[in-house]
Design an enzyme around this catalytic site. Structure first.
Site: not given
Ligand code: SAH
Length: 272
Positions: A78, A56, A110-111, A192, A114, A139-140
């Site tokens: 995406k 992704d 991230g995860d 998001m 989540i 996760t973020a």
């Molecule tokens: N699966 C991912 C989240 C995906 S949704 C997880 O567990 O982290 C995508 C959203 O995650 C982004 O719009 C933002 O809000 C957040 N995000 C992902 N990576 C990030 C990062 N390095 N810094 C800040 N926000 C992040």
């Protein structure tokens, strides 16, 4: 470990029958928030022995670089505004590739479980009887908490943690449980949510949180370009405008954000 040794012996790219006993298999891997050092050892091993990556846009180049140069890399999306492959097509593609005997490493930021649609992909694989394994990622919210000095819970400030998404489903209004999100003594992290930040702040205030509640925007957490903008529920939308933060950004709301002033500089001092 279990599968890695076996998988290393498989013939890349050959249909299962020709490769001997190559079983169809997909690994759903969480790559963490960006810093490659935040990969789990399991994820690193899966990357290092990968043959085919489906990734992704949130997966950083530094992480993709850990896979062998010979591994095939396919970008499948995406971004909010740019869906490279619709979700069901990604599921179909993984199933098809696995049935051809390919070892598929599906990588998400991230995860995967989540806000990563990992659940949907796992369901598609299960429905097709394609065996899969799941490697969790940081996760973020966790990456941002550590890197910005904002503990997600703290006995003096927050006794619960809520992860929510501010993303609009099919262009509908932000349909969140505002009463639950506006409860006191908790931390709310919104994924998001940058596009809907004004609505989020307005609704949380309308449902009882003080406009002075500490709040932060953390852009590109754990990455070299990380920025942390702190303010309050009342002024965060204006701060987002004036600082021009862009996705990927997390919104953190709650008293724990006030700890950033003390912990953030201490973290940076240790790094330099
Ligand atoms: N699966 C991912 C989240 C995906 S949704 C997880 O567990 O982290 C995508 C959203 O995650 C982004 O719009 C933002 O809000 C957040 N995000 C992902 N990576 C990030 C990062 N390095 N810094 C800040 N926000 C992040």
């Amino acid at each position: 470990m279990r599968n890695l040794d076996q998988r290393e012996n498989l013939s890349a790219g050959l249909p299962a029958q020709q490769a001997g006993a190559a079983p169809a298999h997909v690994t759903l891997m969480g790559a963490g928030p960006g810093d490659p050092e935040l990969l789990t050892i399991k994820a690193l091993r899966a990357l290092e022995s990968a043959e085919l990556l489906l990734y992704d846009h949130l997966v950083s180049d530094a992480i993709l670089a850990l896979a062998p140069a010979s591994a095939e890399r396919r970008y499948v999306g995406k971004e909010a505004s740019r869906h490279t492959l619709p979700q069901h097509e990604i599921g179909k593609l993984m199933i098809q590739l696995a049935r051809e005997g390919r070892r598929v490493l599906r990588i998400k930021g991230g995860d995967g479980y989540i806000f990563g649609r990992g659940g949907e992909e796992a369901q598609a694989l299960a429905a097709a009887s394609v065996p899969f394994s799941v490697i969790p990622g940081i996760t973020a919210a966790q990456g941002a908490a550590a890197a910005a000095g904002i503990p997600l819970t703290h006995r003096d400030h927050s006794r619960a943690l809520v992860l929510a998404t501010g993303h609009l489903q099919d262009n509908r209004v932000v349909d969140l449980d505002w009463e639950m999100l506006a409860r006191p003594n908790q931390t709310v992290v919104i994924y998001m949510g940058l596009g809907t930040l004004p609505i989020i702040c307005e609704q949380l205030i309308a449902h009882g949180l003080a406009a002075s509640t500490p709040a932060a925007l953390i852009e590109r957490a754990t990455q070299p370009e990380q920025r942390c903008v702190t303010g309050t529920l009342g002024n965060l939308p204006a701060l987002a405008q004036s600082t021009g933060v862009k996705p990927p950004t997390l919104i953190m709301i709650g008293d724990v954000v006030s700890l950033h002033g003390q912990l953030g500089p201490a973290i940076l001092a240790e790094r330099s």
